[in-house]
Design an enzyme around this catalytic site. Structure first.
Site, PDB file in Angstrom:
ATOM      1  N   ASP A  83     -83.887  85.576 105.976  1.00 62.50           N
ATOM      2  CA  ASP A  83     -84.245  84.862 107.198  1.00 62.50           C
ATOM      3  C   ASP A  83     -82.994  84.495 108.000  1.00 62.50           C
ATOM      4  O   ASP A  83     -81.929  84.226 107.439  1.00 62.50           O
ATOM      5  CB  ASP A  83     -85.011  83.594 106.809  1.00 62.50           C
ATOM      6  CG  ASP A  83     -85.473  82.795 108.007  1.00 62.50           C
ATOM      7  OD1 ASP A  83     -86.217  83.346 108.832  1.00 62.50           O
ATOM      8  OD2 ASP A  83     -85.084  81.609 108.119  1.00 62.50           O
ATOM      9  N   GLU A 126     -84.001  89.656 109.099  1.00 65.31           N
ATOM     10  CA  GLU A 126     -84.657  89.037 110.260  1.00 65.31           C
ATOM     11  C   GLU A 126     -83.524  88.534 111.147  1.00 65.31           C
ATOM     12  O   GLU A 126     -82.951  87.478 110.905  1.00 65.31           O
ATOM     13  CB  GLU A 126     -85.580  87.901 109.806  1.00 65.31           C
ATOM     14  CG  GLU A 126     -86.472  87.338 110.912  1.00 65.31           C
ATOM     15  CD  GLU A 126     -85.802  86.239 111.712  1.00 65.31           C
ATOM     16  OE1 GLU A 126     -86.042  86.168 112.928  1.00 65.31           O
ATOM     17  OE2 GLU A 126     -85.040  85.457 111.126  1.00 65.31           O
TER      18      GLU A 126
END
Length: 382
Positions: A83, A126
């Site tokens: 992330d 991401e």
């Protein structure tokens, strides 16, 4: 986990090596001092109010490396999605503050080490930044991820489908821009959890127009997504066209399948996924110019797009009409072609308007085709 694998389901774990929660039972001031986090809040606290890991410390990097390896080795996780990678690359995710070289070095060692120890592992970034080389091998100076989320594609595409038909000609090239940078990385096209929470509306509810218009457009949207180069990510609930935003305390709205339009949409998504899995032209050369060719990307006023996807075994030509009226399109070819209809989003099986499209089209030089409003068609080229 083994039950998933027995049923041919791979499991990807969300792994967050950027920051950690400030809960007292966690890592915050673990030994009474900022052991894992920075002592300076200017770089130690993230935009979410959490603590940033201090990647300049060897023990912090070792903890993160070992944690990831443990999940992969002991639980047989198939991959990790990291992330907020942009917040690792740049200080606080702000390119204006410069690169965080220690965090970049951590990512490179992290990815390279996991690949050496568990070679089949898939690693996803991401990352909303424009940093180059995210999916380039570490040995070539890259970060070593297998895939990067194409958040630019996602934002441009959803923004386009929120526009009225009258506005779309002015925003036509939001849907062509992605192919100008696409070969820079190995991209995934994400309609993720982030797009169906926090007042953003679900995918179908983002579509312009009234109830039935939304269904017509979301079918065409998904055919555009599946024909576009890149791997696909589609969050749960999207496959039954949920209008309620995702809530982790509730199961998906399965009761919607009692309504014919939702049930037919699920059948449409099943057929689209089946076509994707059985037609290599939609995936074999995702990251090579051999796999994609624009046929027509200059129909601004009519909101028509046409392109081909190619593999060693076949070619598919995809037609899209994102206007709210039927269009007549002149399809031109250099050599004679036979087009066999593979999928029509406007088919009555999927609650469409049952346009009588030709199942087979023969053309020597050019032919006029009817493209229904808010629709997409795949044809196999012979």
């Amino acid at each position: 986990m083994e039950k998933c694998h027995e049923n041919n389901i791979a499991v990807i774990l969300d792994f967050v090596p950027v920051h950690f929660a400030i809960d007292g039972f966690g890592l915050n001031n673990y030994d009474g001092t900022p052991l894992y986090n920075y002592p300076n809040d200017a770089v130690g606290k993230s935009e979410w109010g959490t603590c940033n890991f201090q990647h300049s410390r060897g023990d912090v990097c070792s903890f993160l490396n070992s944690s990831a390896y443990y999940w992969l080795k002991e639980y047989h996780i198939d991959g990790l999605r990291l992330d907020a990678v942009g917040n690792l690359i740049y200080w606080q995710g702000n390119s204006g503050r410069g690169e965080n070289r220690e965090a970049i070095r951590f990512v490179q060692n992290f990815n390279k080490g996991l690949k050496q120890r568990v070679p089949h592992t898939l690693l996803f970034a991401e990352d909303s930044s424009s940093y180059q080389g995210v999916t380039r091998p570490v040995e070539q100076g890259g970060l070593g991820f297998d895939y990067k989320w194409d958040l630019g594609w996602m934002n441009d595409t959803l923004d386009y489908f929120m526009k009225t038909p009258e506005e779309r000609p002015s925003f036509y090239h939001k849907l062509t821009f992605s192919m100008m940078y696409f070969y820079n990385e190995h991209f995934i096209l994400p309609f993720s959890h982030d797009e169906v929470v926090h007042g953003k509306k679900t995918i179908i509810d983002k579509m312009y127009g009234e109830y039935e218009e939304k269904f017509a457009q979301v079918k065409a949207l998904y055919m555009y997504m599946f024909a576009h180069p890149g791997k696909k990510l589609n969050f749960m609930g999207n496959e039954i066209a949920m209008f309620r935003e995702w809530d982790e305390t509730k199961e998906p709205d399965w009761f919607l399948l009692k309504y014919p339009i939702h049930d037919s949409f699920l059948h449409f998504m099943r057929e689209l996924n089946k076509i994707y899995l059985t037609h290599p032209s939609l995936s074999q050369y995702d990251f090579s110019e051999r796999g994609f060719k624009w046929v027509d990307c200059h129909q601004e006023q009519d909101c028509i797009y046409v392109f081909k996807r190619m593999s060693d075994k076949e070619t598919i030509v995809a037609f899209f009409n994102f206007h709210n009226v039927d269009k007549t399109y002149t399809y031109k070819v250099d050599h004679p072609e036979t087009l066999t209809l593979l999928l029509n989003s406007d088919n009555e099986l999927y609650s469409g308007k049952s346009h009588n499209l030709d199942k087979e089209i023969h053309t020597k030089n050019e032919i006029e085709m009817t493209l229904p409003a808010y629709s997409a068609q795949f044809y196999i080229v012979k």
